[in-house]
Design a protein around this motif. Sequence first.
Motif, PDB file in Angstrom:
ATOM      1  N   GLU A  44       0.826  -1.202   0.000  1.00  0.00           N
ATOM      2  CA  GLU A  44       0.000   0.000   0.000  1.00  0.00           C
ATOM      3  C   GLU A  44       0.865   1.259   0.000  1.00  0.00           C
ATOM      4  O   GLU A  44       0.610   2.215  -0.752  1.00  0.00           O
ATOM      5  N   ALA A  48       1.932   0.737  -5.480  1.00  0.00           N
ATOM      6  CA  ALA A  48       1.879  -0.220  -6.585  1.00  0.00           C
ATOM      7  C   ALA A  48       0.451  -0.670  -6.864  1.00  0.00           C
ATOM      8  O   ALA A  48      -0.390  -0.715  -5.962  1.00  0.00           O
ATOM      9  N   ARG A  49       0.206  -1.040  -8.105  1.00  0.00           N
ATOM     10  CA  ARG A  49      -1.106  -1.562  -8.496  1.00  0.00           C
ATOM     11  C   ARG A  49      -1.104  -3.080  -8.624  1.00  0.00           C
ATOM     12  O   ARG A  49      -2.153  -3.696  -8.796  1.00  0.00           O
ATOM     13  N   TYR A  50       0.093  -3.682  -8.560  1.00  0.00           N
ATOM     14  CA  TYR A  50       0.245  -5.131  -8.635  1.00  0.00           C
ATOM     15  C   TYR A  50       1.348  -5.563  -7.674  1.00  0.00           C
ATOM     16  O   TYR A  50       2.274  -4.794  -7.390  1.00  0.00           O
ATOM     17  N   VAL A  73      -4.647  -5.640  -4.323  1.00  0.00           N
ATOM     18  CA  VAL A  73      -3.999  -5.619  -5.644  1.00  0.00           C
ATOM     19  C   VAL A  73      -3.850  -7.047  -6.142  1.00  0.00           C
ATOM     20  O   VAL A  73      -3.802  -7.991  -5.342  1.00  0.00           O
ATOM     21  N   ASP A 114       9.080   2.735 -12.024  1.00  0.00           N
ATOM     22  CA  ASP A 114       7.762   2.298 -11.557  1.00  0.00           C
ATOM     23  C   ASP A 114       7.765   0.855 -11.041  1.00  0.00           C
ATOM     24  O   ASP A 114       6.729   0.226 -10.921  1.00  0.00           O
TER      25      ASP A 114
END
Length: 500
Positions: A44, A48-50, A73, A114
Amino acid sequence: MNISTILDMAAEAHGERIGVVHGDMRMDYAAVRERAQAAARAIEASGARYLAMLDVSSPAVPIAIFGAAYAGVPYVPLNYRLTKPEINELLARVAPAYVVVGEAYRGSIEPRDDLRLVSRAEFLALPPAADAPLQPDEDPRAIAVQLFTSGTTGKPKAAILRHENLMSYIMGTVEFASADATDAIVVTVPPYHIAGISAVLSSTWACRRIVLLENFEPRAWLDAMRSESVSNAFLVPTMLQRVVEYLDALGESPKLPALRALAYGGGKMPLSTITRAMALFPDVDFTNAYGLTETSSTIAVLGPEDHRAAAVSDDPKIRRRLGSVGKPAAVEIQIRDESGKVLGAEEAGLVFVRGPQVSGEYESLGSQLDADGWFCTRDRGYLDADGYLYLDGRADDVIVRGGENISPGEIEDVLLTHPAVADCACVAIPDEQWGEAVAAAVVLKPDARVEPAELQDLVKARLRSSRVPQTIVFKDSLPYNETGKVLRRVIRQEFAQCSR
């Protein structure tokens, strides 16, 4: 319902019970939940989204699966056997990502702003969260797992498994806390295989001890089975064959008194292997589990009683069931022809499956279910009059070697880079050890010459050893249809005739 519920219930019911074993490391289910919550906080905080995983099996795997679920995620395990360009192409598709990476594979990842790279050791050492536990997203339609799977074009598709798919599979096939305190399972399949994920989820739901092996080797597997008094195991056919061959070479019995159940799946099981295995393990319950990534794992099961009945029967119809994948498990299965017509018993066609555990969905492509909720597995097969499912090959051209999907296109692209090669086509041929192997039909340019070994070395250098054609034949031309598509079926038949 979120898959984190599985760990919550295990920790609350049997928090003191050892949940994960890896070498000298042992964690009870309460500790697994604590570390998964710590992982969720770290994910969290990273934005990150994954959560991506590039590593062999270790305690980081169950912590990552449940940590991602707590954080809301998708969990994305990557095939560490891929080439560096392939790995980075997949990472680009899931960025921004929190990436747990084994030290052996860190060099495979190109730096990106990223990607938040965390070593396995760092991940396992995350401090406990000081705040209240994260409450996961309870949307059953949220994405829990994204698995990259090879298709006929060679470009991996991202299969989507939602929380409701996985929870439907677990709750429909496993009874909560059904394992005894001494029960254990050895997990040998890699983290990027759906069987590896389902083993973690189902064993946690059963409150069974999970023994993780980084890599499969017959002696190491047998040692782990004995030292941990393992009651349950899952092997792909290639692994079981290697265990059988190892024991036969030693001329000794398995000596696994605690083993009660052995499941196998992920590829075609040679009849000689399962027959010999049943003789070596006469008191063990064997189960053939057939499933796909897109169906959240198992959709058909050939159970222990079916194995025993088939092994001793003189009736050919019953005896042949050892070559089936059993009957549907918590799903519906139909066989259809190319026009969509539902076929009757003994009629071969495409295998379709329907049920709440079936996702049939890919990132960017969307749902592949038809209007009535049926998913085409792209496997060919037939049902007998008693409902047993028999598979007779892939509808597409993917080669399944040891449970790993291989696209012929990627091998053909490499072969075509050789200056002597004018045309080529790769197909699957039967292989006793791996289920299927790669065979290549090659057309050379006029007056060109090349040895098969040179082409094999080229593929090995560009790809990896599993992609190397076992057999190469040279032909004057390849068969094509009127629309310009190569007739792989004809090529497979020609290889079959040559092997007789």
